[in-house]
Enzyme design. Structure first.
Site, PDB file in Angstrom:
ATOM      1  N   GLY A  63       0.827  -0.912   0.335  1.00 39.93           N
ATOM      2  CA  GLY A  63       0.598   0.416   0.411  1.00 39.93           C
ATOM      3  C   GLY A  63       0.888   1.298  -0.297  1.00 39.93           C
ATOM      4  N   PHE A  64       2.273   1.049   0.418  1.00 41.84           N
ATOM      5  CA  PHE A  64       2.785   2.074   0.196  1.00 41.84           C
ATOM      6  C   PHE A  64       2.732   2.975  -0.818  1.00 41.84           C
ATOM      7  CE2 PHE A  64       7.172   4.642   0.745  1.00 41.84           C
ATOM      8  CZ  PHE A  64       6.906   5.940   1.395  1.00 41.84           C
ATOM      9  N   THR A  86      -0.750  -2.476  -3.946  1.00 41.33           N
ATOM     10  CA  THR A  86      -1.894  -3.758  -4.342  1.00 41.33           C
ATOM     11  C   THR A  86      -1.773  -3.011  -6.025  1.00 41.33           C
ATOM     12  OG1 THR A  86      -3.114  -4.959  -2.425  1.00 41.33           O
ATOM     13  CG2 THR A  86      -3.901  -4.799  -4.611  1.00 41.33           C
ATOM     14  N   ASN A 111      -7.374   4.593   5.983  1.00 41.18           N
ATOM     15  CA  ASN A 111      -7.524   4.723   4.229  1.00 41.18           C
ATOM     16  C   ASN A 111      -8.951   4.108   3.924  1.00 41.18           C
ATOM     17  OD1 ASN A 111      -7.132   2.421   2.338  1.00 41.18           O
ATOM     18  ND2 ASN A 111      -5.763   1.703   4.620  1.00 41.18           N
ATOM     19  N   ARG A 112      -9.182   4.690   3.073  1.00 41.04           N
ATOM     20  CA  ARG A 112     -10.189   4.415   1.811  1.00 41.04           C
ATOM     21  C   ARG A 112     -10.097   4.586   0.791  1.00 41.04           C
ATOM     22  NH1 ARG A 112     -13.675   8.113   4.830  1.00 41.04           N
ATOM     23  NH2 ARG A 112     -13.634   9.423   3.959  1.00 41.04           N
ATOM     24  N   PHE A 115      -7.362   0.882  -3.848  1.00 39.32           N
ATOM     25  CA  PHE A 115      -7.151   0.099  -5.069  1.00 39.32           C
ATOM     26  C   PHE A 115      -6.324   1.165  -5.822  1.00 39.32           C
ATOM     27  CE2 PHE A 115      -8.004  -4.348  -4.034  1.00 39.32           C
ATOM     28  CZ  PHE A 115      -7.130  -4.308  -2.860  1.00 39.32           C
ATOM     29  N   SER A 173      -8.869  -6.088   1.721  1.00 40.95           N
ATOM     30  CA  SER A 173      -8.660  -4.694   2.159  1.00 40.95           C
ATOM     31  C   SER A 173     -10.384  -4.333   1.940  1.00 40.95           C
ATOM     32  CB  SER A 173      -8.529  -3.631   0.278  1.00 40.95           C
ATOM     33  OG  SER A 173      -6.773  -4.552   0.889  1.00 40.95           O
ATOM     34  N   ASN A 175     -12.050  -1.058   1.140  1.00 40.25           N
ATOM     35  CA  ASN A 175     -12.642  -1.250   0.090  1.00 40.25           C
ATOM     36  C   ASN A 175     -12.630  -0.488  -0.817  1.00 40.25           C
ATOM     37  OD1 ASN A 175     -12.169   1.235   2.722  1.00 40.25           O
ATOM     38  ND2 ASN A 175      -9.552   1.359   2.563  1.00 40.25           N
ATOM     39  N   THR A 176     -12.963  -2.228  -1.248  1.00 48.52           N
ATOM     40  CA  THR A 176     -13.331  -3.092  -2.589  1.00 48.52           C
ATOM     41  C   THR A 176     -14.973  -3.820  -2.574  1.00 48.52           C
ATOM     42  OG1 THR A 176     -11.283  -2.968  -3.952  1.00 48.52           O
ATOM     43  CG2 THR A 176     -12.787  -4.667  -4.755  1.00 48.52           C
ATOM     44  N   LYS A 214      -3.397 -12.685   1.537  1.00 44.65           N
ATOM     45  CA  LYS A 214      -3.422 -11.687   2.987  1.00 44.65           C
ATOM     46  C   LYS A 214      -4.534 -11.949   3.678  1.00 44.65           C
ATOM     47  CE  LYS A 214      -2.524  -6.864   4.066  1.00 44.65           C
ATOM     48  NZ  LYS A 214      -1.856  -6.335   4.104  1.00 44.65           N
ATOM     49  N   ASN A 243      -4.511  -7.686   7.069  1.00 45.03           N
ATOM     50  CA  ASN A 243      -4.621  -6.573   6.838  1.00 45.03           C
ATOM     51  C   ASN A 243      -5.337  -4.688   7.263  1.00 45.03           C
ATOM     52  OD1 ASN A 243      -5.416  -4.394   4.411  1.00 45.03           O
ATOM     53  ND2 ASN A 243      -5.877  -5.897   3.297  1.00 45.03           N
ATOM     54  N   GLY A 265      -2.085   0.753  12.049  1.00 46.53           N
ATOM     55  CA  GLY A 265      -1.503   1.735  13.116  1.00 46.53           C
ATOM     56  C   GLY A 265      -2.046   1.093  14.922  1.00 46.53           C
ATOM     57  N   TYR A 315       3.665  -0.218   8.427  1.00 45.29           N
ATOM     58  CA  TYR A 315       3.692   0.562   7.495  1.00 45.29           C
ATOM     59  C   TYR A 315       2.904   2.543   8.185  1.00 45.29           C
ATOM     60  CZ  TYR A 315       1.092   3.649   3.486  1.00 45.29           C
ATOM     61  OH  TYR A 315       1.129   5.171   2.462  1.00 45.29           O
TER      62      TYR A 315
HETATM   63  C1  LIG Z   1      -2.896   4.472   3.627  1.00 51.64           C
HETATM   64  C2  LIG Z   1      -2.513   3.093   3.035  1.00 51.64           C
HETATM   65  C3  LIG Z   1      -2.651   1.978   1.595  1.00 51.64           C
HETATM   66  C4  LIG Z   1      -2.902   0.912   2.440  1.00 51.64           C
HETATM   67  N1  LIG Z   1      -2.598   0.138   0.658  1.00 51.64           N
HETATM   68  C5  LIG Z   1      -2.566  -1.375   0.726  1.00 51.64           C
HETATM   69  C6  LIG Z   1      -3.031  -2.320  -0.250  1.00 51.64           C
HETATM   70  O1  LIG Z   1      -3.161  -1.458  -1.632  1.00 51.64           O
HETATM   71  N2  LIG Z   1      -3.131  -3.413  -0.149  1.00 51.64           N
HETATM   72  C7  LIG Z   1      -2.771  -4.179   1.382  1.00 51.64           C
HETATM   73  O2  LIG Z   1      -2.634  -5.907   0.770  1.00 51.64           O
HETATM   74  N3  LIG Z   1      -2.611  -3.668   1.708  1.00 51.64           N
HETATM   75  C8  LIG Z   1      -2.604  -1.669   2.604  1.00 51.64           C
HETATM   76  N4  LIG Z   1      -2.796  -1.253   3.799  1.00 51.64           N
HETATM   77  C9  LIG Z   1      -1.894  -2.261   5.125  1.00 51.64           C
HETATM   78  C10 LIG Z   1      -1.666  -2.850   4.805  1.00 51.64           C
HETATM   79  O3  LIG Z   1      -0.100  -3.428   4.496  1.00 51.64           O
HETATM   80  C11 LIG Z   1      -1.053  -3.617   6.952  1.00 51.64           C
HETATM   81  O4  LIG Z   1      -2.019  -4.479   5.877  1.00 51.64           O
HETATM   82  C12 LIG Z   1      -2.310  -2.320   7.301  1.00 51.64           C
HETATM   83  O5  LIG Z   1      -1.577  -1.332   7.792  1.00 51.64           O
HETATM   84  C13 LIG Z   1      -1.718  -2.783   8.917  1.00 51.64           C
HETATM   85  O6  LIG Z   1      -0.426  -2.504   9.267  1.00 51.64           O
HETATM   86  P1  LIG Z   1       0.034  -1.164  10.019  1.00 51.64           P
HETATM   87  O7  LIG Z   1      -0.726  -0.981  11.314  1.00 51.64           O
HETATM   88  O8  LIG Z   1       1.810  -0.939  10.540  1.00 51.64           O
HETATM   89  O9  LIG Z   1      -0.239   0.144   8.856  1.00 51.64           O
HETATM   90  C14 LIG Z   1      -2.568   0.427   3.420  1.00 51.64           C
HETATM   91  C15 LIG Z   1      -2.680   0.700   4.005  1.00 51.64           C
HETATM   92  C16 LIG Z   1      -2.503   1.986   4.316  1.00 51.64           C
HETATM   93  C17 LIG Z   1      -2.298   2.997   5.842  1.00 51.64           C
END
Ligand SMILES: Cc1cc2nc3c(=O)[nH]c(=O)nc-3n(C[C@H](O)[C@H](O)[C@H](O)COP(=O)(O)O)c2cc1C
Length: 358
Positions: A63-64, A86, A111-112, A115, A173, A175-176, A214, A243, A265, A315
């Site tokens: 996601g980063f 993703t 976040n929402r 993708f 995720s 958001n889809t 995942k 996730n 977080g 992240y």
């Molecule tokens: C802004 C943002 C976008 C994310 N986009 C995706 C993504 O595209 N695909 C995915 O599998 N997880 C995505 N995640 C989830 C992270 O990969 C991770 O599973 C989740 O944030 C928990 O870890 P953390 O608490 O260290 O952030 C995203 C998280 C954030 C904050």
């Protein structure tokens, strides 16, 4: 000690709205403005899995770097591995902005995004052009308007396998629309079988990357048990737990707490670690697990490892602490492992559960 540029750059970057700050970070990494941080090297940190040698167990979560723009610059910040995506077969814009919120008082993010990404061809072109050094996984998703979801994972797996050290089926995720339903027992087995079939057809046995799934932290016990069964059936090489959550713990105090989307977080640490612990038990320690959710310190990473994670990812904490956090986590992890008499990460994996069983 190297300079922690985020001490001065972080407060400036966080004056920007979250998504603009994210874009600035990617551009800074791409242009070489961010000085590399040497990885902490220590024999106890190295992890061998799937025939790969991870120099340390701390990875960047998906996601980063959704488009695979800066995996090597990120590896240069001290990560043991980086997961891009993703990515969906076709480019798509994602949800309307604003779609990313800092919950600063809660050390969290909502976040929402939905993708937003440039599609698998753009990803393939970038990954094909990079030197194949350092471990990069590719996280696959489906386009919002695709009806046959499995077809999108088949396409992604076939197209990106040649450039991926591992592949991830992301069905978690929030958001889809309809995506998380793919985790249900009746849909998952077919999805995984079709994706693996496409992967097997597209690549030589010797070059085939491991296939991971995942999952969400919001699953009920019956779903977890069914996922474990599919995984142990040999169709999957590992699980990523977890996730973001759609739950909103009552402890949240930020004004953004009620935004819709996935929460990540610090508040995600406990629920995601509980699911990780449960999954380790259900899979009897036979399947590598990647622990992710709320990691902000070496102790957090260590708790995930002792709960059953062979590797970890983060992240959200980077938003508040910058990438120097990765080095600090690895440095302190060396100390924590030695304190408890573990020669390496592998020895500590699931240690809490072994203690319980004895
Ligand atoms: C802004 C943002 C976008 C994310 N986009 C995706 C993504 O595209 N695909 C995915 O599998 N997880 C995505 N995640 C989830 C992270 O990969 C991770 O599973 C989740 O944030 C928990 O870890 P953390 O608490 O260290 O952030 C995203 C998280 C954030 C904050």
């Amino acid at each position: 000690m190297t300079t922690d540029y985020y001490r001065w750059a972080g407060p400036l970057i966080r004056k920007l709205p979250p998504e603009a700050a994210h874009r600035a970070a990617i551009l800074a990494l791409r242009s070489g403005l961010v000085p590399p941080l040497p990885a902490i090297q220590h024999p106890s940190l190295a992890v061998e899995l799937w025939g790969l040698r991870f120099p340390n167990p701390v990875g960047l979560a998906a996601g980063f770097d959704k488009n695979g723009e800066v995996p090597d610059a990120l590896l240069g910040q001290g990560f043991g591995f980086v997961e891009v995506g993703t990515v969906t077969p076709r480019a798509q814009p994602g949800n309307p902005k604003p779609r990313m919120f800092r919950l600063t008082e809660d050390a969290a993010i909502i976040n929402r995004m939905g993708f937003n990404n440039q599609g698998m061809e753009a990803m393939a072109a970038r990954l094909a052009a990079r030197p194949r050094a350092g471990i990069v996984g590719v996280n696959l998703g489906k386009n919002k308007d695709t009806e046959d979801a499995a077809a999108d994972y088949e396409k992604g797996a076939a197209r990106l396998a040649p450039f991926a050290d591992y592949l991830v089926i992301n069905v978690s995720s929030p958001n889809t629309p309809g995506l998380r339903a793919l985790q249900s027992p009746d849909q998952l087995a077919t999805l995984v079988r079709r994706t693996r079939g496409a992967l097997d057809e597209a690549t030589d046995m010797a070059k085939r990357p491991p296939l991971l799934l995942k999952i969400a932290p919001d699953l009920v016990e019956a779903d977890l048990a069914a996922i474990a069964q599919v995984a142990l059936g040999g169709a999957l090489d590992g699980l990523i737990v977890s996730n973001t959550t759609v739950a909103r713990p009552e402890t949240l105090i930020s004004i953004h707490a009620r935004e819709s989307g996935g929460l990540s977080g610090a508040p995600l640490f406990d629920p995601s670690t509980q699911v990780l612990r449960r999954m380790y038990r259900l899979t009897k320690g036979k399947l590598p697990l990647i622990g992710v959710g709320g990691i902000g310190s070496a102790l957090d990473a260590y708790v995930k490892i002792r709960a059953g994670a062979s590797l970890v990812q983060l992240y959200s904490a980077l938003v508040y602490e910058g990438t120097a956090l990765v080095g600090r986590i690895n440095q302190d992890l060396v100390t924590l492992l030695a304190r408890d008499g573990f020669a390496n990460v592998a020895q500590a994996v699931g240690a809490d559960q072994r203690a319980v069983r004895r």
